[in-house]
Design an enzyme around this catalytic site. Structure first.
Site, PDB file in Angstrom:
ATOM      1  N   ALA A  91       0.856  -1.144  -0.054  1.00 15.10           N
ATOM      2  CA  ALA A  91      -0.076  -0.005  -0.064  1.00 15.10           C
ATOM      3  C   ALA A  91       0.857   1.243  -0.089  1.00 15.10           C
ATOM      4  O   ALA A  91       0.422   2.133  -0.597  1.00 15.10           O
ATOM      5  CB  ALA A  91      -0.870   0.055   1.296  1.00 15.10           C
ATOM      6  N   GLY A  92       1.968   1.254   0.730  1.00 12.27           N
ATOM      7  CA  GLY A  92       2.919   2.161   0.811  1.00 12.27           C
ATOM      8  C   GLY A  92       3.390   2.974  -0.495  1.00 12.27           C
ATOM      9  O   GLY A  92       3.672   4.105  -0.474  1.00 12.27           O
ATOM     10  N   LYS A  93       3.633   2.128  -1.511  1.00 13.79           N
ATOM     11  CA  LYS A  93       4.195   2.538  -2.752  1.00 13.79           C
ATOM     12  C   LYS A  93       3.346   3.855  -3.163  1.00 13.79           C
ATOM     13  O   LYS A  93       3.964   4.689  -3.556  1.00 13.79           O
ATOM     14  CB  LYS A  93       4.068   1.605  -4.073  1.00 13.79           C
TER      15      LYS A  93
ATOM     16  N   CYS B  93       2.586  19.172 -19.671  1.00 11.46           N
ATOM     17  CA  CYS B  93       2.477  19.581 -18.292  1.00 11.46           C
ATOM     18  C   CYS B  93       2.268  21.318 -18.161  1.00 11.46           C
ATOM     19  O   CYS B  93       1.696  21.559 -17.348  1.00 11.46           O
ATOM     20  CB  CYS B  93       3.494  19.112 -17.178  1.00 11.46           C
TER      21      CYS B  93
ATOM     22  N   LYS C  86       3.544  13.380  -4.143  1.00 13.29           N
ATOM     23  CA  LYS C  86       4.764  13.768  -3.495  1.00 13.29           C
ATOM     24  C   LYS C  86       5.774  14.348  -4.412  1.00 13.29           C
ATOM     25  O   LYS C  86       6.793  14.761  -3.606  1.00 13.29           O
ATOM     26  CB  LYS C  86       5.283  11.956  -3.512  1.00 13.29           C
TER      27      LYS C  86
ATOM     28  N   LYS D 194       8.352  17.009  -2.836  1.00 15.14           N
ATOM     29  CA  LYS D 194      10.003  17.168  -2.914  1.00 15.14           C
ATOM     30  C   LYS D 194      10.201  18.413  -3.601  1.00 15.14           C
ATOM     31  O   LYS D 194      11.325  18.758  -3.494  1.00 15.14           O
ATOM     32  CB  LYS D 194      10.213  16.027  -3.834  1.00 15.14           C
TER      33      LYS D 194
ATOM     34  N   SER E 258      10.333  11.555 -17.387  1.00 14.88           N
ATOM     35  CA  SER E 258       9.519  12.738 -17.493  1.00 14.88           C
ATOM     36  C   SER E 258       9.591  13.548 -15.993  1.00 14.88           C
ATOM     37  O   SER E 258       9.563  14.603 -16.216  1.00 14.88           O
ATOM     38  CB  SER E 258       7.991  12.365 -17.535  1.00 14.88           C
TER      39      SER E 258
ATOM     40  N   HIS F 152       6.893  19.618 -11.395  1.00 11.32           N
ATOM     41  CA  HIS F 152       5.382  19.486 -11.940  1.00 11.32           C
ATOM     42  C   HIS F 152       4.744  18.733 -10.980  1.00 11.32           C
ATOM     43  O   HIS F 152       5.006  18.136  -9.672  1.00 11.32           O
ATOM     44  CB  HIS F 152       5.259  19.252 -13.402  1.00 11.32           C
TER      45      HIS F 152
ATOM     46  N   GLU G 180      -3.733  19.614 -21.950  1.00 16.75           N
ATOM     47  CA  GLU G 180      -2.948  18.565 -22.649  1.00 16.75           C
ATOM     48  C   GLU G 180      -3.739  17.828 -23.551  1.00 16.75           C
ATOM     49  O   GLU G 180      -3.248  16.982 -24.266  1.00 16.75           O
ATOM     50  CB  GLU G 180      -2.194  17.874 -21.793  1.00 16.75           C
TER      51      GLU G 180
HETATM   52  C1  LIG Z   1       0.759  16.107 -17.721  1.00 15.53           C
HETATM   53  C2  LIG Z   1       1.618  15.536 -16.539  1.00 15.53           C
HETATM   54  O1  LIG Z   1       1.702  15.424 -15.563  1.00 15.53           O
HETATM   55  S1  LIG Z   1       2.668  14.456 -17.485  1.00 15.53           S
HETATM   56  C3  LIG Z   1       3.260  13.331 -16.198  1.00 15.53           C
HETATM   57  C4  LIG Z   1       3.634  12.127 -16.801  1.00 15.53           C
HETATM   58  N1  LIG Z   1       4.009  11.437 -15.969  1.00 15.53           N
HETATM   59  C5  LIG Z   1       3.272  10.707 -15.184  1.00 15.53           C
HETATM   60  O2  LIG Z   1       2.011  10.494 -15.366  1.00 15.53           O
HETATM   61  C6  LIG Z   1       3.945   9.504 -14.120  1.00 15.53           C
HETATM   62  C7  LIG Z   1       3.306   8.218 -14.365  1.00 15.53           C
HETATM   63  N2  LIG Z   1       3.743   7.461 -13.358  1.00 15.53           N
HETATM   64  C8  LIG Z   1       5.160   6.889 -13.403  1.00 15.53           C
HETATM   65  O3  LIG Z   1       5.477   6.834 -14.687  1.00 15.53           O
HETATM   66  C9  LIG Z   1       5.590   6.015 -12.316  1.00 15.53           C
HETATM   67  O4  LIG Z   1       4.565   5.343 -11.712  1.00 15.53           O
HETATM   68  C10 LIG Z   1       6.579   6.786 -11.535  1.00 15.53           C
HETATM   69  C11 LIG Z   1       7.709   7.045 -12.439  1.00 15.53           C
HETATM   70  C12 LIG Z   1       6.134   7.935 -11.037  1.00 15.53           C
HETATM   71  C13 LIG Z   1       6.890   5.783 -10.302  1.00 15.53           C
HETATM   72  O5  LIG Z   1       7.628   4.671 -11.145  1.00 15.53           O
HETATM   73  P1  LIG Z   1       7.608   3.258 -10.363  1.00 15.53           P
HETATM   74  O6  LIG Z   1       8.758   2.388 -11.013  1.00 15.53           O
HETATM   75  O7  LIG Z   1       6.204   2.755 -10.731  1.00 15.53           O
HETATM   76  O8  LIG Z   1       7.696   3.486  -8.868  1.00 15.53           O
HETATM   77  P2  LIG Z   1       9.159   3.419  -8.058  1.00 15.53           P
HETATM   78  O9  LIG Z   1       9.774   2.173  -7.871  1.00 15.53           O
HETATM   79  O10 LIG Z   1      10.023   4.445  -8.410  1.00 15.53           O
HETATM   80  O11 LIG Z   1       8.524   3.926  -6.441  1.00 15.53           O
HETATM   81  C14 LIG Z   1       8.177   5.076  -6.414  1.00 15.53           C
HETATM   82  C15 LIG Z   1       8.408   5.558  -4.924  1.00 15.53           C
HETATM   83  O12 LIG Z   1       7.571   4.922  -4.145  1.00 15.53           O
HETATM   84  C16 LIG Z   1       8.333   4.282  -3.018  1.00 15.53           C
HETATM   85  N3  LIG Z   1       7.958   3.206  -2.587  1.00 15.53           N
HETATM   86  C17 LIG Z   1       7.911   1.914  -3.138  1.00 15.53           C
HETATM   87  N4  LIG Z   1       7.164   0.871  -2.666  1.00 15.53           N
HETATM   88  C18 LIG Z   1       6.902   1.608  -1.381  1.00 15.53           C
HETATM   89  C19 LIG Z   1       6.173   1.076  -0.091  1.00 15.53           C
HETATM   90  N5  LIG Z   1       5.907  -0.079  -0.015  1.00 15.53           N
HETATM   91  N6  LIG Z   1       6.172   1.966   1.049  1.00 15.53           N
HETATM   92  C20 LIG Z   1       6.788   3.321   0.831  1.00 15.53           C
HETATM   93  N7  LIG Z   1       7.345   3.755  -0.335  1.00 15.53           N
HETATM   94  C21 LIG Z   1       7.351   2.879  -1.461  1.00 15.53           C
HETATM   95  C22 LIG Z   1       9.923   4.208  -3.867  1.00 15.53           C
HETATM   96  O13 LIG Z   1      11.000   3.976  -2.693  1.00 15.53           O
HETATM   97  C23 LIG Z   1       9.868   5.655  -4.609  1.00 15.53           C
HETATM   98  O14 LIG Z   1      10.116   6.491  -3.747  1.00 15.53           O
HETATM   99  P3  LIG Z   1      11.219   7.736  -4.424  1.00 15.53           P
HETATM  100  O15 LIG Z   1      10.635   8.073  -5.557  1.00 15.53           O
HETATM  101  O16 LIG Z   1      11.487   8.740  -3.239  1.00 15.53           O
HETATM  102  O17 LIG Z   1      12.393   6.804  -4.682  1.00 15.53           O
END
Ligand SMILES: CC(=O)SCCNC(=O)CCNC(=O)[C@H](O)C(C)(C)COP(=O)(O)OP(=O)(O)OC[C@H]1O[C@@H](n2cnc3c(N)ncnc32)[C@H](O)[C@@H]1OP(=O)(O)O
Length: 232
Positions: A31-33, A96, A194, A198, A182, A189, A62
């Protein structure tokens, strides 16, 4: 002239959402991810009866409805009753940055000789018509003597060539998004909560590091705690 800025402001999300704690459990990533890692509790999405126009999108977007019709024409329906057809401006389409660009355009218009009285209305929306992302819509009225003003000349811009959004497959309706790239190239953005936290934290840290005041530790009370990040 008092600075221009935003007076009333409204934000809307679709009523459907995916519970992020449940999604994390269903995907077996924990859930935390999503709730801690990405800082979000619910991710809104559009149903098949909704599009960007039903979210009242107009100036900054967009997502162009049917990839052709301007969102501005939809918004004009709101002004039919009053008989007001004298509304300048068009859709600003970009990833964005489109909503931010629309706000800056509105502020510039408000402070320019083109202004003929009245205010600017910015409606920015995104239904995230790509593989991953959330839905949101925000409307702002920009005018003079606003309670929330923009300080002219204090914002900066960084633009560069990048391939985080692209459409290599002509058979696919939606573009491919390289999410990791991105969030790296678009430093400040809001695809998820989170990243906003950040970005603000990094900005505060930069301010702290660049501050020449000798008593800066008392001004930025959390600052010294993060000094190690800059030293690393
Ligand atoms: C118009 C616009 O807005 S354009 C924007 C276009 N971009 C998007 O829409 C983003 C779409 N989302 C994505 O591409 C992906 O979900 C991402 C890049 C945001 C995340 O990538 P993923 O590989 O899925 O997740 P990732 O493994 O990096 O984990 C994300 C975070 O959760 C944390 N996390 C993972 N599991 C857990 C957990 N169980 N408990 C707490 N934290 C956790 C990770 O440590 C990471 O933290 P960090 O970023 O501080 O290092």
């Amino acid at each position: 002239m008092a600075g221009s800025g935003s007076s009333p402001m409204g934000i809307s999300f679709p009523s459907q959402y995916v519970d992020q704690a449940k999604m994390g459990k269903d995907e077996s990533v924990g859930a935390g991810k999503y709730t801690i890692g990405l800082g979000q509790a619910r991710m809104g999405f559009c149903m098949d009866r909704e599009d960007i126009s039903s979210l009242h999108d107009c100036v900054g977007t967009e997502t162009i409805m049917d990839k052709s019709k301007s969102g501005k024409t939809n918004l004009m329906q709101l002004f039919e009753e009053s008989g007001n057809t004298d509304l300048k401006g068009i859709d600003t389409t970009n990833a964005c940055y489109r909503g931010t660009a629309a706000v800056f355009n509105a502020v510039n218009w408000t402070e320019s000789s083109s202004r003929d009285g009245g205010c600017a209305l910015v409606v920015a929306g995104d239904i995230a018509a790509y593989a991953t992302g959330a839905v949101r819509n925000i409307a702002l009225i920009i005018g003079l003597n606003a309670p929330l003003t923009f300080e002219g000349g204090l914002h900066g811009t960084q633009m560069q060539y990048a391939y985080d959004f692209h459409k290599p497959d002509p058979l696919s309706e939606c573009p491919i998004v390289d999410g990791k790239l991105s969030i790296h190239v678009m430093i400040f953005h809001s695809p998820y909560c989170k990243l906003v936290q950040k970005s603000l934290a990094q900005m505060m840290l930069n301010d702290f590091l660049n501050d020449q005041n000798t008593d800066k530790n008392s001004i930025y009370r959390g600052g010294p705690r993060w000094q190690h990040r800059a030293d690393a």
